[in-house]
Scaffold this motif. Structure first.
Motif: not given
Length: 161
Positions: A22-31, A33-39, A50-55
């Motif tokens: 979760l810390w080294k693989e999934e969280r960085p990927l979700v972070t 994708s959230v950054s890209e969606a925010a842009a 919205i989904y990315g922030k929830k996840r």
């Protein structure tokens, strides 16, 4: 009821592996994708954002839980002096009054798995079995009534049915 703080080595390793994933693989990927969606602009109607922030909140909650829980848990290794008796980590082969054979493994509350027949040390069956030996009869009170088991085999290695 409080969960026991006991865990097998395999259970602790599995929780530790999940935390690292979760810390080294999934969280960085979700972070990312959230950054890209925010842009992309307007966040109020951006489903990916919205989904990315929830996840991300779910991941962070699980990371906090696992970090605290791993610090609390006590790994219990089988002791050769336990042979012949049921204690934490044991596989137990039982027969009920109807000659049905069941094999359970007694594990910590954080690692029980009904599909594998791994039962929590906190369960009524496990509590009734602790300290017993082969050929003992055990009566377990369950919500569905009383079940009587006869202990056929005890091992600290998997029992092949």
């Amino acid at each position: 009821m409080n969960k026991s703080l006991l865990i097998t080595r395999e259970g602790w390793d599995a929780l530790d592996k999940e935390l690292k994933y979760l810390w080294k693989e999934e969280r960085p990927l979700v972070t990312q994708s959230v950054s890209e969606a925010a842009a992309q602009g307007d966040r109020s109607e951006n489903a990916e954002y919205i989904y990315g922030k929830k996840r991300l909140r779910e991941i962070d909650r699980r990371i906090r839980f696992l970090s605290k829980r791993l610090d609390q848990l006590r790994i219990v290794e089988p002791d050769p002096r336990q042979e012949g008796r049921v204690f934490f980590g044991a596989w137990v082969k039982l027969e009920d009054d109807n000659e049905n054979i069941r094999i359970f493994r007694i594990v910590g509350a954080d690692e029980f798995d009904p599909a594998k027949q791994w039962i929590s040390i906190d369960s009524p069956v496990a509590r009734a079995l602790i300290g017993k030996q082969v050929e003992d009869e055990v009566v377990v009170t369950t919500p569905g009534g009383k079940i009587t088991y006869f202990i056929l085999e005890i091992s600290y290695k998997p029992i092949i049915s």
